[in-house]
Design a protein around this motif. Sequence first.
Motif, PDB file in Angstrom:
ATOM      1  N   THR A  30       0.799  -1.236   0.000  1.00  0.00           N
ATOM      2  CA  THR A  30       0.000   0.000   0.000  1.00  0.00           C
ATOM      3  C   THR A  30       0.829   1.283   0.000  1.00  0.00           C
ATOM      4  OG1 THR A  30      -0.123  -0.046   2.433  1.00  0.00           O
ATOM      5  CG2 THR A  30      -1.920  -1.106   1.207  1.00  0.00           C
ATOM      6  N   LEU A  31       2.137   1.183   0.162  1.00  0.00           N
ATOM      7  CA  LEU A  31       2.947   2.378   0.386  1.00  0.00           C
ATOM      8  C   LEU A  31       3.179   3.233  -0.854  1.00  0.00           C
ATOM      9  CD1 LEU A  31       4.650   4.123   2.258  1.00  0.00           C
ATOM     10  CD2 LEU A  31       6.575   2.543   1.904  1.00  0.00           C
ATOM     11  N   ARG A  32       3.418   2.615  -2.003  1.00  0.00           N
ATOM     12  CA  ARG A  32       3.831   3.384  -3.181  1.00  0.00           C
ATOM     13  C   ARG A  32       2.856   4.505  -3.563  1.00  0.00           C
ATOM     14  NH1 ARG A  32       8.287   1.221  -5.688  1.00  0.00           N
ATOM     15  NH2 ARG A  32       8.746  -0.977  -5.221  1.00  0.00           N
ATOM     16  N   PRO A  33       1.546   4.260  -3.582  1.00  0.00           N
ATOM     17  CA  PRO A  33       0.632   5.356  -3.937  1.00  0.00           C
ATOM     18  C   PRO A  33       0.715   6.539  -2.966  1.00  0.00           C
ATOM     19  CG  PRO A  33      -0.487   3.254  -4.121  1.00  0.00           C
ATOM     20  CD  PRO A  33       0.812   2.977  -3.444  1.00  0.00           C
ATOM     21  N   THR A  34       0.976   6.242  -1.700  1.00  0.00           N
ATOM     22  CA  THR A  34       1.139   7.307  -0.706  1.00  0.00           C
ATOM     23  C   THR A  34       2.369   8.154  -1.041  1.00  0.00           C
ATOM     24  OG1 THR A  34       0.161   5.879   0.984  1.00  0.00           O
ATOM     25  CG2 THR A  34       1.393   7.797   1.755  1.00  0.00           C
ATOM     26  N   LEU A  35       3.477   7.482  -1.305  1.00  0.00           N
ATOM     27  CA  LEU A  35       4.712   8.196  -1.649  1.00  0.00           C
ATOM     28  C   LEU A  35       4.546   8.998  -2.936  1.00  0.00           C
ATOM     29  CD1 LEU A  35       7.346   5.380  -0.884  1.00  0.00           C
ATOM     30  CD2 LEU A  35       6.381   7.105   0.672  1.00  0.00           C
ATOM     31  N   ASP A  36       3.900   8.393  -3.923  1.00  0.00           N
ATOM     32  CA  ASP A  36       3.692   9.081  -5.205  1.00  0.00           C
ATOM     33  C   ASP A  36       2.861  10.352  -5.017  1.00  0.00           C
ATOM     34  OD1 ASP A  36       5.118   7.128  -6.505  1.00  0.00           O
ATOM     35  OD2 ASP A  36       3.348   6.037  -7.218  1.00  0.00           O
ATOM     36  N   SER A  37       1.862  10.287  -4.117  1.00  0.00           N
ATOM     37  CA  SER A  37       0.993  11.446  -3.927  1.00  0.00           C
ATOM     38  C   SER A  37       1.732  12.606  -3.273  1.00  0.00           C
ATOM     39  CB  SER A  37      -0.234  11.057  -3.087  1.00  0.00           C
ATOM     40  OG  SER A  37       0.061  10.956  -1.707  1.00  0.00           O
ATOM     41  N   VAL A  58       8.549   6.735   9.023  1.00  0.00           N
ATOM     42  CA  VAL A  58       8.963   6.005  10.217  1.00  0.00           C
ATOM     43  C   VAL A  58       8.447   4.576  10.092  1.00  0.00           C
ATOM     44  CG1 VAL A  58       8.921   5.911  12.729  1.00  0.00           C
ATOM     45  CG2 VAL A  58       8.835   8.128  11.569  1.00  0.00           C
ATOM     46  N   ASP A  59       9.361   3.657   9.856  1.00  0.00           N
ATOM     47  CA  ASP A  59       9.012   2.252   9.652  1.00  0.00           C
ATOM     48  C   ASP A  59       9.344   1.451  10.901  1.00  0.00           C
ATOM     49  OD1 ASP A  59       8.331  -0.099   7.971  1.00  0.00           O
ATOM     50  OD2 ASP A  59      10.445  -0.576   8.348  1.00  0.00           O
ATOM     51  N   GLY A  60       8.467   0.542  11.253  1.00  0.00           N
ATOM     52  CA  GLY A  60       8.659  -0.248  12.466  1.00  0.00           C
ATOM     53  C   GLY A  60       9.459  -1.511  12.249  1.00  0.00           C
ATOM     54  N   ALA A  61      10.545  -1.433  11.495  1.00  0.00           N
ATOM     55  CA  ALA A  61      11.394  -2.598  11.199  1.00  0.00           C
ATOM     56  C   ALA A  61      10.602  -3.666  10.461  1.00  0.00           C
ATOM     57  CB  ALA A  61      12.032  -3.162  12.472  1.00  0.00           C
ATOM     58  N   SER A  62      10.027  -3.278   9.340  1.00  0.00           N
ATOM     59  CA  SER A  62       9.222  -4.196   8.535  1.00  0.00           C
ATOM     60  C   SER A  62      10.037  -5.400   8.083  1.00  0.00           C
ATOM     61  CB  SER A  62       8.672  -3.465   7.307  1.00  0.00           C
ATOM     62  OG  SER A  62       7.706  -2.508   7.676  1.00  0.00           O
ATOM     63  N   THR A  63       9.347  -6.517   7.920  1.00  0.00           N
ATOM     64  CA  THR A  63      10.005  -7.736   7.436  1.00  0.00           C
ATOM     65  C   THR A  63       9.748  -7.973   5.951  1.00  0.00           C
ATOM     66  OG1 THR A  63       8.091  -9.053   8.132  1.00  0.00           O
ATOM     67  CG2 THR A  63       9.900  -8.824   9.701  1.00  0.00           C
ATOM     68  N   ASP A  64       8.990  -7.083   5.315  1.00  0.00           N
ATOM     69  CA  ASP A  64       8.784  -7.177   3.869  1.00  0.00           C
ATOM     70  C   ASP A  64       9.625  -6.093   3.185  1.00  0.00           C
ATOM     71  OD1 ASP A  64       7.438  -4.833   4.350  1.00  0.00           O
ATOM     72  OD2 ASP A  64       5.499  -5.517   3.615  1.00  0.00           O
ATOM     73  N   ALA A  65       9.234  -5.651   2.016  1.00  0.00           N
ATOM     74  CA  ALA A  65      10.037  -4.708   1.235  1.00  0.00           C
ATOM     75  C   ALA A  65       9.748  -3.245   1.554  1.00  0.00           C
ATOM     76  CB  ALA A  65       9.804  -4.963  -0.257  1.00  0.00           C
ATOM     77  N   THR A  66       8.993  -2.972   2.614  1.00  0.00           N
ATOM     78  CA  THR A  66       8.580  -1.599   2.920  1.00  0.00           C
ATOM     79  C   THR A  66       9.766  -0.644   3.027  1.00  0.00           C
ATOM     80  OG1 THR A  66       6.596  -2.351   4.080  1.00  0.00           O
ATOM     81  CG2 THR A  66       7.368  -0.132   4.559  1.00  0.00           C
ATOM     82  N   ALA A  67      10.746  -0.986   3.836  1.00  0.00           N
ATOM     83  CA  ALA A  67      11.884  -0.095   4.050  1.00  0.00           C
ATOM     84  C   ALA A  67      12.664   0.130   2.760  1.00  0.00           C
ATOM     85  CB  ALA A  67      12.799  -0.653   5.135  1.00  0.00           C
ATOM     86  N   ASP A  68      12.802  -0.906   1.932  1.00  0.00           N
ATOM     87  CA  ASP A  68      13.498  -0.754   0.651  1.00  0.00           C
ATOM     88  C   ASP A  68      12.748   0.204  -0.271  1.00  0.00           C
ATOM     89  OD1 ASP A  68      15.509  -2.513   1.387  1.00  0.00           O
ATOM     90  OD2 ASP A  68      14.471  -4.261   0.565  1.00  0.00           O
ATOM     91  N   ILE A  69      11.423   0.084  -0.308  1.00  0.00           N
ATOM     92  CA  ILE A  69      10.613   0.995  -1.125  1.00  0.00           C
ATOM     93  C   ILE A  69      10.793   2.430  -0.651  1.00  0.00           C
ATOM     94  CG2 ILE A  69       8.236   1.639  -1.682  1.00  0.00           C
ATOM     95  CD1 ILE A  69       7.547  -1.372  -1.541  1.00  0.00           C
ATOM     96  N   ALA A  70      10.800   2.609   0.661  1.00  0.00           N
ATOM     97  CA  ALA A  70      10.961   3.952   1.218  1.00  0.00           C
ATOM     98  C   ALA A  70      12.337   4.536   0.878  1.00  0.00           C
ATOM     99  CB  ALA A  70      10.756   3.925   2.727  1.00  0.00           C
ATOM    100  N   ARG A  71      13.362   3.727   0.968  1.00  0.00           N
ATOM    101  CA  ARG A  71      14.721   4.213   0.675  1.00  0.00           C
ATOM    102  C   ARG A  71      14.888   4.523  -0.811  1.00  0.00           C
ATOM    103  NH1 ARG A  71      16.127  -0.252   4.344  1.00  0.00           N
ATOM    104  NH2 ARG A  71      16.520   0.638   6.420  1.00  0.00           N
ATOM    105  N   ALA A  85       0.520   4.848   5.382  1.00  0.00           N
ATOM    106  CA  ALA A  85       0.570   4.013   4.188  1.00  0.00           C
ATOM    107  C   ALA A  85      -0.846   3.650   3.741  1.00  0.00           C
ATOM    108  CB  ALA A  85       1.372   2.749   4.467  1.00  0.00           C
ATOM    109  N   GLY A  86      -1.122   3.899   2.475  1.00  0.00           N
ATOM    110  CA  GLY A  86      -2.448   3.670   1.915  1.00  0.00           C
ATOM    111  C   GLY A  86      -3.255   4.941   1.757  1.00  0.00           C
ATOM    112  N   ASP A  87      -2.975   5.949   2.593  1.00  0.00           N
ATOM    113  CA  ASP A  87      -3.644   7.244   2.461  1.00  0.00           C
ATOM    114  C   ASP A  87      -2.910   8.085   1.427  1.00  0.00           C
ATOM    115  OD1 ASP A  87      -5.274   6.423   4.586  1.00  0.00           O
ATOM    116  OD2 ASP A  87      -3.880   7.233   6.061  1.00  0.00           O
ATOM    117  N   ARG A  88      -3.602   9.102   0.887  1.00  0.00           N
ATOM    118  CA  ARG A  88      -2.999   9.865  -0.214  1.00  0.00           C
ATOM    119  C   ARG A  88      -3.426  11.323  -0.177  1.00  0.00           C
ATOM    120  NH1 ARG A  88      -4.368   5.390  -5.028  1.00  0.00           N
ATOM    121  NH2 ARG A  88      -4.106   3.599  -3.644  1.00  0.00           N
TER     122      ARG A  88
END
Length: 267
Positions: free
Chosen positions: A15-22, A36-49, A95-98
């Motif tokens: 859900t993060l990319r549309p938020t960042l794009d907006s 502020v990421d809570g040490a995600s175990t998926d690709a969230t932090a990589d997408i943010a960086r 994340a998810g909001d825009r």
Amino acid sequence: MRISIVTITYNAASTLRPTLDSVAMQEHDDVEHIIVDGASTDATADIARQYAEAEAQSDNGHEVIVMSEPDHGLYDAMNKGLRLVTGDYVCFLNAGDRLPENTTLTKVAEVAELGGDGNRPGVVYGDTDLIDAEGRFVGHRHHAAPESLSWRSFRKGMLVCHQAFYARTDLAREVEYDLRYRLSADVDWCIRVMKKAEERKAPLVRVHEVVALYLREGQSTLHHRASLQERFDVMRRHYGLLSTLLMHAWFFVRAGWRKLTASRHSG
């Protein structure tokens, strides 16, 4: 006018990319985006960086800060973000909001500037539309932002969505999120920010625009009953037990009347 957007994430890769794009598309040229990421175990932090690197190479005047570490929940992460903010105003867009348009932050800044340097608005706020996970319009938020707002207004419910609430940073920093609440600390925080604004005689000013698109499947939606219980406690603390009981009784009567009316129309 520097505007800070704080985005809280945990395993939000889907859900993060549309938020960042907006935020990236905003034409306002002084934007700070804190993730502020809570040490995600998926690709969230990589997408943010990756987003931060792309913004650093652009010339849009946006600055992106990414923090990824364990936290003690949503509102602990929000407090971390609040401590990093350097903008004149801060808004939380998870994340998810825009942001709905590329001019959204420009319009917020224009309203905020009306107070000049002497006493800018304590809060700039606007309307919210609901979207689904694909970004499709679901409907207008049940509560429309009122023309006149004060901390007493929230006795009738959270009339302004958290994502449509731009708080003056000096006031916001004085009232961190109360970690005793898991789902409704945002309601409490908004009320306390508005109380601080009243103390400083700083007006609360409406933007006559939809300034947030809210992903309907949020935590308070998934845990609706617990959220209502927490909100009752928030209201009791700020408005007193009797006032809160009377207002909730009115909510139940109104909801019952609406249900009855809808049933008659459908029949």
